[in-house]
Design an enzyme around this catalytic site. Structure first.
Site, mmCIF file in Angstrom:
data_model
loop_
_atom_site.group_PDB
_atom_site.id
_atom_site.type_symbol
_atom_site.label_atom_id
_atom_site.label_comp_id
_atom_site.label_asym_id
_atom_site.label_seq_id
_atom_site.Cartn_x
_atom_site.Cartn_y
_atom_site.Cartn_z
ATOM 1 N N SER A 187 0.775 -1.212 0.000
ATOM 2 C CA SER A 187 0.000 0.000 0.000
ATOM 3 C C SER A 187 0.822 1.285 0.000
ATOM 4 O O SER A 187 0.319 2.332 -0.404
ATOM 5 C CB SER A 187 -0.922 0.003 1.214
ATOM 6 O OG SER A 187 -0.185 0.137 2.420
ATOM 7 N N SER A 215 3.270 -4.087 2.894
ATOM 8 C CA SER A 215 3.042 -2.756 2.323
ATOM 9 C C SER A 215 4.257 -1.843 2.271
ATOM 10 O O SER A 215 4.189 -0.770 1.667
ATOM 11 C CB SER A 215 1.930 -2.039 3.085
ATOM 12 O OG SER A 215 0.677 -2.545 2.713
#
Lengths: 528, 95
Positions: free
Chosen positions: A195, A219
């Protein structure tokens, strides 16, 4: 340290790195005619910039301005969701004052970017969700506060998947980040990973000297691998989670992105440390991580887990992994084959534990205390409309699955079982460490970066498989680092992952240096 | 344990997320895909295994039971969509 990839495949689109000890910066301040150029300053490593500031080769204000200029030119990447030029100018001016007084901190004047998951006082912090898109915190996260305590300068907030739920940055309310990398001879927009896609892209494109990320299932490490940058997820409890928007509290950890292993180590020292405001944050002293950079790895036992050899894995991933094994061996490390038998269950267990915790954490977004409110007939109607409008499809999907696995009658079958499997996953690692293994070497991702819109359209699980090599580390609470190891046939970066014992980030920095010195650094050719 | 339309509506309501009628089928499909994916956990022998409660071997820190913060009501309501005299304002809950 070698500065570029092997000859013939250098991607040094920016000018060659300028070493502050080189002639350019050795001119005395009085006879310097012009300031270093923007590209000269943005090409510095964090360590080089730190030394240049110390020698007064340039000012913190000049350094901040150079990076702002680079950010303005790179808006096509969509790496930043908020630029903070006034704040940067103010902070850089204060840094120059402290440098003049001889009171410089360890990160004095270093311009950084902060993932939008971190709350920053007086600076909009949204987790890239519509439900928080007008939220301006009245407090500062512990990790970012420590960066400012040490003198760093905030350039802006970086784009990410909504509430950090995603592996491609495509779930952001502000739209996807475009990777600074492209396949050879192609204009297809690629994902920088997720992310923390904005942080990874900003570091790779030389828009900042380092950035913060958060890593719940990969992430930090997956986007680092996709962008040819260094990214570390520290041991759970090494960095405070206070003031970071919560996704899955037993898995979330903050960590740094940088262009070199040394730079990541420098950032880690400022980010880590005890915090009375986070009860899960370890009361352990912070070592001088930079001292571990370049330290000998002779005699270290490196586990090679056989379960990380997947069916259908591209040959190039296997090749880069073998390359990494050879580099570590040549540096004097001892390779041992190990088995982590529960590896294949890490991802399914994660997709119970993480959504369950998310459904609980995201219950706070109710349209009452902060964020979006959509009017309703009565209060329940208001909650339901607010959350329906405010959450994107991936977040809604995960909150619902989390609600389901925690609901009466299903808790034992799903959540409790997943937590037991998690115990087994952790035990796999503990058994290896007990047998004398100091760290493990694995690929960071099962492929190089993919195109925007290419994955997860029909089946969400397709996207989740990206985190197959990284998610085990979160489930076991261990430290992991992704370090660039080479380019594939399409000239996209590939990374290796090193996994360490709890709270032994230092060994990872030493091992990562070996990979970095052998592989070199990889810089995208600017197209923006 | 396939999720049907009624279950989707029930879960959505528990999660306090409004779901339109034409979204129910699609959502059910996605939830079923996720449940099918996690189904492989049922093949793991977890007999006698303790569920994980803390990933790092540490006892939770406890602080002194003392007031360390407060008097910042204005800060607390600063981001509220609607507030009055430092109170959060919500739609009527009791008649």
């Amino acid at each position: 340290m070698k500065r570029t990839g092997s000859p013939g495949k250098t991607h040094s689109g920016a000018k060659r790195l300028v070493n502050p000890s080189s002639a350019n910066y050795q001119v005395k301040r009085s006879d310097r005619r012009t300031s270093p150029t923007v590209s000269e300053m943005t090409s510095l490593s964090l360590a080089e910039a730190r030394d240049g500031l110390k020698k007064k080769s340039f000012s913190a204000a000049e350094l901040a301005t150079a990076h702002q200029t680079a950010i303005e030119k790179a808006r096509a990447l969509n790496a930043f969701v908020l630029e903070t030029p006034e704040r940067a100018a103010e902070m850089a001016k204060a840094s120059d004052g402290r440098i003049a007084q001889g009171k410089a901190g360890p990160l004095e004047g270093i311009p950084l970017a902060v993932k939008d998951m971190f709350c920053t006082e007086g600076v909009r912090s949204t987790a890239c969700s519509h439900i928080l898109d007008n939220f301006v915190p009245t407090y500062e996260s512990t990790v970012s506060a420590q960066l400012w305590r040490d003198g760093a300068v905030l350039l802006g907030k970086t784009n990410c998947d909504e509430f950090a739920m995603g592996s491609s940055n495509e779930t952001s309310y502000f739209g996807p980040v475009h990777s600074p990398w492209r396949r050879k001879g192609s204009n297809t927009p690629l994902t920088p990973g997720g992310s923390s896609g904005g942080s990874a892209a900003a570091v790779a494109a030389r828009l900042c000297l380092g950035a913060t990320g958060t890593d719940t299932g990969g992430s930090i490490r997956q986007p680092a691998a996709f962008t040819g940058t260094v990214g570390m997820k520290p041991t759970y409890g090494r960095c405070s989670r206070w003031g970071i928007v919560a996704f899955a509290s037993s898995l979330d950890q903050a960590g740094p992105f940088a262009r070199t292993v040394r730079d990541a180590a420098i950032l880690m020292r400022s980010m880590a440390g005890p915090d009375p405001k986070d009860t899960t944050c370890a009361d352990l002293p912070v070592p001088d991580y930079e001292a571990a950079v370049g330290k000998s790895v002779k005699g270290l036992r490196i586990g090679i887990p056989k379960e990380y050899r997947l069916d259908g894995m591209p040959a190039e991933i296997e090749k880069i992994w073998e390359q990494g094994r050879n580099w570590l061996k040549a540096a004097g490390a001892e390779l041992v084959d190990v088995s982590l038998p529960h590896t294949k269950y890490a991802l399914p267990a994660y997709y119970i534990v993480a959504p369950a915790e998310a459904s609980s954490n995201l219950a706070r977004y109710d349209g009452v205390r902060y964020g979006l409110r959509v009017p309703g007939r009565e209060i329940i109607d208001m909650y339901e409309k607010t959350r329906s409008d405010g959450f994107g499809t991936e977040v809604r999907r995960r909150v619902m699955i989390g609600t389901y696995v925690l609901s009466a009658g299903y808790y034992d079958a799903y959540y409790l079982r997943a937590q037991k499997v998690r115990t087994l996953i952790k035990k796999d690692f503990e058994d290896c460490f007990k047998a004398g293994v100091h760290a493990m070497l694995t690929p960071a991702t099962p492929s190089a970066a993919f195109g925007l819109g290419e994955k997860g359209g029909a089946d969400p699980v397709e996207m989740y498989l990206n985190d197959v090599f990284t998610v085990t580390v979160n489930m076991a609470g261990l430290p992991g680092i992704a370090v660039p190891a080479g380019l594939d046939a399409q000239e996209l970066p590939l990374g290796l992952q090193l996994i360490g014992r709890p709270f032994d980030e230092e060994t990872l920095f030493s091992l990562a240096t070996v990979v970095e010195q052998a592989a070199g650094q990889f810089t995208p050719q600017p197209w923006w | 344990m396939a999720v049907d339309a009624e279950t989707v509506r029930r879960i959505a309501h528990l999660a306090r997320i409004a779901v339109a009628d034409d979204e129910v089928e699609h959502l059910g499909g996605e939830l079923n895909a996720m449940l099918a994916f996690v189904e492989q956990l049922s093949e793991v022998n977890v007999e006698g295994v303790e569920p994980m409660t803390s990933v790092t071997p540490m006892t939770m820190k406890k602080r002194a039971d003392a007031v360390t913060d407060g008097g910042i009501a204005e800060d607390i309501v600063r981001n509220a969509p609607l507030s009055e005299d430092n109170y959060f304002v919500v739609p009527k809950v009791v008649e």
